[in-house]
Design a protein around this motif. Sequence first.
Motif, PDB file in Angstrom:
ATOM      1  N   GLY A  76      41.635  23.003  54.204  1.00  0.00           N
ATOM      2  CA  GLY A  76      42.143  21.715  54.127  1.00  0.00           C
ATOM      3  C   GLY A  76      42.120  21.210  55.449  1.00  0.00           C
ATOM      4  N   CYS A  77      42.516  19.707  55.405  1.00  0.00           N
ATOM      5  CA  CYS A  77      42.477  18.950  56.780  1.00  0.00           C
ATOM      6  C   CYS A  77      42.619  19.813  58.163  1.00  0.00           C
ATOM      7  CB  CYS A  77      43.298  17.967  56.727  1.00  0.00           C
ATOM      8  SG  CYS A  77      43.248  16.857  58.239  1.00  0.00           S
ATOM      9  N   LEU A  78      41.524  19.690  59.133  1.00  0.00           N
ATOM     10  CA  LEU A  78      41.739  20.272  60.258  1.00  0.00           C
ATOM     11  C   LEU A  78      42.301  19.293  61.489  1.00  0.00           C
ATOM     12  CD1 LEU A  78      38.007  22.205  60.396  1.00  0.00           C
ATOM     13  CD2 LEU A  78      40.482  23.276  60.313  1.00  0.00           C
ATOM     14  N   GLY A  79      42.586  18.388  61.019  1.00  0.00           N
ATOM     15  CA  GLY A  79      43.511  17.337  62.057  1.00  0.00           C
ATOM     16  C   GLY A  79      42.458  16.650  62.766  1.00  0.00           C
ATOM     17  N   CYS A  80      41.434  16.439  62.548  1.00  0.00           N
ATOM     18  CA  CYS A  80      40.280  15.747  63.425  1.00  0.00           C
ATOM     19  C   CYS A  80      39.445  14.894  62.461  1.00  0.00           C
ATOM     20  CB  CYS A  80      39.697  16.681  64.236  1.00  0.00           C
ATOM     21  SG  CYS A  80      38.967  17.916  63.481  1.00  0.00           S
ATOM     22  N   CYS A  81      40.217  13.909  61.591  1.00  0.00           N
ATOM     23  CA  CYS A  81      39.637  13.166  60.732  1.00  0.00           C
ATOM     24  C   CYS A  81      38.604  12.221  61.236  1.00  0.00           C
ATOM     25  CB  CYS A  81      40.539  12.793  59.708  1.00  0.00           C
ATOM     26  SG  CYS A  81      41.987  13.786  59.175  1.00  0.00           S
ATOM     27  N   LYS A  90      37.362  20.672  54.034  1.00  0.00           N
ATOM     28  CA  LYS A  90      37.167  20.110  52.879  1.00  0.00           C
ATOM     29  C   LYS A  90      38.396  18.980  52.477  1.00  0.00           C
ATOM     30  CE  LYS A  90      33.840  22.736  50.302  1.00  0.00           C
ATOM     31  NZ  LYS A  90      33.670  23.389  49.023  1.00  0.00           N
ATOM     32  N   GLY A  91      38.983  18.526  53.543  1.00  0.00           N
ATOM     33  CA  GLY A  91      40.234  17.791  53.440  1.00  0.00           C
ATOM     34  C   GLY A  91      39.482  16.213  53.007  1.00  0.00           C
ATOM     35  N   THR A  92      40.266  15.276  52.838  1.00  0.00           N
ATOM     36  CA  THR A  92      39.724  13.968  52.126  1.00  0.00           C
ATOM     37  C   THR A  92      38.709  13.222  52.982  1.00  0.00           C
ATOM     38  OG1 THR A  92      41.958  13.639  51.098  1.00  0.00           O
ATOM     39  CG2 THR A  92      40.581  11.846  51.079  1.00  0.00           C
ATOM     40  N   ALA A  93      39.048  13.212  54.410  1.00  0.00           N
ATOM     41  CA  ALA A  93      37.887  12.331  55.046  1.00  0.00           C
ATOM     42  C   ALA A  93      36.787  13.259  55.132  1.00  0.00           C
ATOM     43  CB  ALA A  93      38.678  12.282  56.589  1.00  0.00           C
ATOM     44  N   CYS A  94      36.893  14.507  55.213  1.00  0.00           N
ATOM     45  CA  CYS A  94      35.611  15.217  55.482  1.00  0.00           C
ATOM     46  C   CYS A  94      34.837  15.285  54.176  1.00  0.00           C
ATOM     47  CB  CYS A  94      35.897  16.794  55.847  1.00  0.00           C
ATOM     48  SG  CYS A  94      36.320  16.723  57.634  1.00  0.00           S
ATOM     49  N   HIS A  95      35.766  15.385  52.727  1.00  0.00           N
ATOM     50  CA  HIS A  95      35.195  15.475  51.718  1.00  0.00           C
ATOM     51  C   HIS A  95      34.327  14.256  51.667  1.00  0.00           C
ATOM     52  CE1 HIS A  95      34.806  15.904  47.358  1.00  0.00           C
ATOM     53  NE2 HIS A  95      35.023  14.787  47.262  1.00  0.00           N
TER      54      HIS A  95
END
Length: 149
Positions: A115-120, A76-81
């Motif tokens: 949070g971000c998984l690092g593969c935005c 649910k990090g920003t890019a995924c959100h």
Amino acid sequence: MHKDFEKIKSAYQGTKSEIIPILQDIQSRYGYLPEEVMEEVSGFVGVSKSEVFGVATFYSQFRFTPQGRKHVMVCKGTACHVSGADKIMEGIERHLQIKEGEVTFDMEYSLESVGCLGCCALAPCAMVNGEIKSNISLKDVKRLFKRKN
Ligand code: FES
């Protein structure tokens, strides 16, 4: 008394400063912190159960519910959100019939958001037992998270 906790205990003196390593050992044995074992920790180190829970809830590494054989972490990090992570989470919840933080009845899946998984660049994505699932769409949910029944 839990047999496994007997074993874990034998490596400790039973002092308050040992709470965190004891909880870490319990979690690596059970996959989470079962309430009845927490009670035993409280008796062992001589502090109240609420204090032991207080320590455990302070650290995000500790879980209070068991994990399924497949642990699903929806990013649910920003890019995924912005790429629809909320809809994906809802779709998975509907499909697995559990809510975030829960485990399916057959213990096959557990679900949480991270949070971000690092593969935005591959958003929206999720991780299942350490493996990245990328560019997930609602159509993929059934295929990615197969149910036995
Ligand atoms: S925001 Fe989801 S991988 Fe970065």
